[in-house]
Design a protein around this motif. Structure first.
Motif, PDB file in Angstrom:
ATOM      1  N   ALA A  78       0.816  -1.212   0.000  1.00 12.14           N
ATOM      2  CA  ALA A  78       0.000   0.000   0.000  1.00 12.14           C
ATOM      3  C   ALA A  78       0.851   1.264   0.000  1.00 12.14           C
ATOM      4  O   ALA A  78       0.487   2.280  -0.606  1.00 12.14           O
ATOM      5  CB  ALA A  78      -0.942  -0.009   1.206  1.00 12.14           C
ATOM      6  N   SER A  79       1.985   1.193   0.638  1.00  9.81           N
ATOM      7  CA  SER A  79       2.851   2.377   0.735  1.00  9.81           C
ATOM      8  C   SER A  79       3.438   2.795  -0.612  1.00  9.81           C
ATOM      9  O   SER A  79       3.944   3.902  -0.764  1.00  9.81           O
ATOM     10  CB  SER A  79       3.994   2.108   1.717  1.00  9.81           C
ATOM     11  OG  SER A  79       4.770   0.999   1.293  1.00  9.81           O
ATOM     12  N   LYS A  80       3.342   1.901  -1.619  1.00 13.29           N
ATOM     13  CA  LYS A  80       3.921   2.189  -2.922  1.00 13.29           C
ATOM     14  C   LYS A  80       2.885   2.134  -4.058  1.00 13.29           C
ATOM     15  O   LYS A  80       3.263   2.068  -5.226  1.00 13.29           O
ATOM     16  CB  LYS A  80       5.049   1.195  -3.217  1.00 13.29           C
ATOM     17  CG  LYS A  80       6.198   1.266  -2.230  1.00 13.29           C
ATOM     18  CD  LYS A  80       7.289   0.270  -2.569  1.00 13.29           C
ATOM     19  CE  LYS A  80       8.447   0.349  -1.586  1.00 13.29           C
ATOM     20  NZ  LYS A  80       9.522  -0.628  -1.919  1.00 13.29           N
ATOM     21  N   ASN A  81       1.566   2.169  -3.714  1.00 13.66           N
ATOM     22  CA  ASN A  81       0.556   1.990  -4.758  1.00 13.66           C
ATOM     23  C   ASN A  81       0.090   3.297  -5.412  1.00 13.66           C
ATOM     24  O   ASN A  81      -0.813   3.283  -6.258  1.00 13.66           O
ATOM     25  CB  ASN A  81      -0.658   1.213  -4.221  1.00 13.66           C
ATOM     26  CG  ASN A  81      -1.431   1.969  -3.156  1.00 13.66           C
ATOM     27  OD1 ASN A  81      -1.271   3.166  -2.971  1.00 13.66           O
ATOM     28  ND2 ASN A  81      -2.278   1.250  -2.428  1.00 13.66           N
ATOM     29  N   GLY A  82       0.662   4.407  -5.019  1.00 12.79           N
ATOM     30  CA  GLY A  82       0.299   5.674  -5.646  1.00 12.79           C
ATOM     31  C   GLY A  82      -0.810   6.422  -4.947  1.00 12.79           C
ATOM     32  O   GLY A  82      -1.174   7.526  -5.355  1.00 12.79           O
ATOM     33  N   GLY A  83      -1.394   5.823  -3.915  1.00 13.92           N
ATOM     34  CA  GLY A  83      -2.391   6.522  -3.118  1.00 13.92           C
ATOM     35  C   GLY A  83      -3.705   6.739  -3.835  1.00 13.92           C
ATOM     36  O   GLY A  83      -4.265   5.821  -4.436  1.00 13.92           O
TER      37      GLY A  83
END
Length: 559
Positions: A78-83
């Motif tokens: 989740a920390s790297k999914n683009g938000g």
């Protein structure tokens, strides 16, 4: 490796639409919506994808008991999914609204609602939509890659069937700011798509849907595709033959004279492209169909009102067909109108052949039993459905659900599985940057599977986009392949789609073999000959098609 009968992924889609709604071999040209698809960062085919914990590296597909399981993709935290990549999408969630006909927390009492609500395995009784959504969602979330996001599911109870209600519903749903809406009615879906909200609604004219890409889909069968398959069969197999299957013996020695009954508007149906239908008939050896009877479908606040109006409207339609000397009625009509047409035909002592173009599942046994049996005993056609399993064999969706949950917990619903599975497939294939554009590109990149795509007989072919081979990109979950059937009004047994015992069964040629558009056999087929048809499939049909994985970490294992 041990094998198990596959999940019949198309079955649930058809259940959903039947209850909610009471071809050519290549593209003419690449449509605008097929061009400039965004690049997908899902990692399909990469080392990272094959190392995903939910991947079977031998097949390159996720480890779930489905034949239509998608390719493996890479895992992204989740920390790297683009938000917040799109409205309705955050770093942690995807907002999804499911439209229900009634209170989703209440146990339905009618047959249609019972099938949608599924079964509470702990009690053996009908479940609720909300419980089914919770349990099917939990199962699917374990196997599909969502890049750190969870589905935030909310139900919305629709206010009615008429246009004013659908418009009001669209406004109310849009205020919830979802990324995606499931099971809307067509006007609601069209308005949501105009607001750039993805909608999986009931079938609509593919030309209209394509103009609203990438925001519009059908969660059911593509009936325009099945009507084109019927046109192929009409040209290849029926044109120039004798009307020997008519109820009126005086027609048996007459060369077939075709008459089409088709919807011009309303009735909750997409409108068939009659010009394309007739071009397809000619392409495959037929000629011009002289008699065309257009009807305006009934509208009203409920199914009873619509049925009553259609029965009245059917009377002059049948009179026109009879007066024109039509021996073979090509039925491109809703289920409600078919009830009216067959009843009116018997009243007017008119007994032709009925050739079903599979416009709203006339190969569905349970529905066929509601038609005038004197007429429907002379019906045959192209079917997007397939035979029921023999005896009390457990269907594939229940088998999948019990593989995850075990036999004594959870609420299983083929309907809820189907609409959520479409959602998970799109998210899985879209990659971490989830937008309407990547959602569509992801669906279109998933290979064709099931039915005629792999030679199976217990489900429908599934796939989206130009790869299906229609004159337009496919925006429906299924319905782009079919089989040949005729109706036996005397055989008893469980209906296909869901198990309801009764008299009357569709009989399927060649063991239920399924065909893609352009591949149907030429020449007269052995219709109304029980030695060349089946009413039921063996309980182990397609048993070899899906590996039997261990459901690691599933409730079925801990219980």
């Amino acid at each position: 490796m041990q094998r198990t009968r596959r999940h019949r992924s198309g079955r649930a889609t058809l259940v959903a639409f039947v209850l909610a709604a009471v071809c050519l071999t290549g593209l003419v040209a690449v449509p605008a919506s097929a061009a400039n698809q965004p690049a997908l960062d899902n990692g399909v085919g990469t080392k990272a994808a094959l190392e995903n914990a939910n991947c079977d590296p031998q097949t390159g597909q996720i480890k779930i008991l489905l034949i239509a399981r998608p390719p493996c993709v890479k895992h992204v935290a989740a920390s790297k999914n683009g938000g917040a990549t799109s409205p309705g999408v955050t770093r942690d969630s995807v907002k999804v609204v499911i439209v229900a006909a009634a209170d989703p927390t209440t146990v339905p009492s009618d047959l249609a609602g019972a099938v949608l609500g599924g079964t509470n395995q702990a009690t053996g009784k009908t479940g609720t939509l909300s419980d089914a959504a919770r349990d099917e969602n939990k199962m699917l979330s374990q196997f599909y890659e969502t890049y750190g996001r969870k589905l935030d599911i909310e139900f919305y109870t629709r206010t009615g069937l008429d246009e004013a209600s659908q418009r009001a519903d669209a406004l109310a749903i849009a205020e919830k700011k979802p990324f995606l809406v499931l099971a809307a009615l067509p006007i609601t879906g069209q308005l949501l798509a105009d607001k750039k909200i993805i909608s999986f609604d009931t079938p609509s004219d593919p030309r209209v849907v394509e103009k609203q890409a990438p925001y519009r889909y059908s969660w059911s069968t593509d009936y325009v595709s099945t009507s084109l398959q019927a046109a192929e069969v009409l040209g290849k197999q029926l044109w120039g033959g004798k009307a020997k299957w008519a109820g009126d013996e005086a027609m048996h020695d007459k060369t077939r004279k075709f008459g089409i009954v088709y919807p011009g508007s309303s009735d909750g149906t997409p409108y068939p492209d009659l010009s394309l239908f007739e071009k397809t008939v000619k392409k495959y050896g037929g000629g011009t169909i002289a008699t065309k009877v257009e009807y305006t479908g009934a509208t009203g606040p409920d199914a009873a009102t619509i049925n009553t109006q259609n029965q009245q409207n059917a009377v002059p339609l049948i009179a026109k067909l009879k007066d024109a000397g039509v021996t073979t009625v090509v039925a491109i009509a809703s289920s409600s109108m078919l009830q009216g047409l067959t009843k009116a035909a018997t009243q007017q002592e008119y007994n032709p052949e009925w050739f079903c173009a599979e416009w709203f599942n006339c190969s569905f046994d349970y529905f066929a039993r509601q038609l005038d049996q004197q007429q429907w005993a002379h019906a045959f056609g192209v079917g997007s459905l397939y035979p029921a399993l023999e005896g009390d064999a457990v269907d594939g969706q229940t088998q999948l659900f019990q593989w995850y949950w075990g036999p004594n917990q959870g609420t299983t619903s083929s309907y809820m599985f189907s609409i959520l599975n479409n959602t998970y497939t799109g998210i899985h294939m879209a990659g971490p940057k989830l937008t309407p554009e990547t959602f569509q590109a992801g669906l279109w990149s998933k290979p064709l599977q099931g039915g005629a795509a792999d030679g199976s007989v217990t489900g429908l072919m599934t796939g989206y986009g130009p790869q299906v081979g229609l004159p337009y990109p496919a925006f429906a979950a299924s319905g782009e392949d079919g089989g040949l059937w005729w109706y036996d009004a005397q055989i008893e047994g469980n209906s296909n789609v869901f198990k309801v015992s009764g008299k009357g069964k569709a009989m399927w040629l060649d063991g239920g073999k399924r065909y893609r558009p352009g591949t149907y056999p030429k020449g007269e087929q052995p219709l109304f000959d029980p030695s060349h048809a089946i009413a039921f499939l063996p309980a182990d049909a397609d048993a070899e098609l899906v590996p039997q994985y261990t459901c690691d970490g599933c409730p079925s294992q801990s219980s």
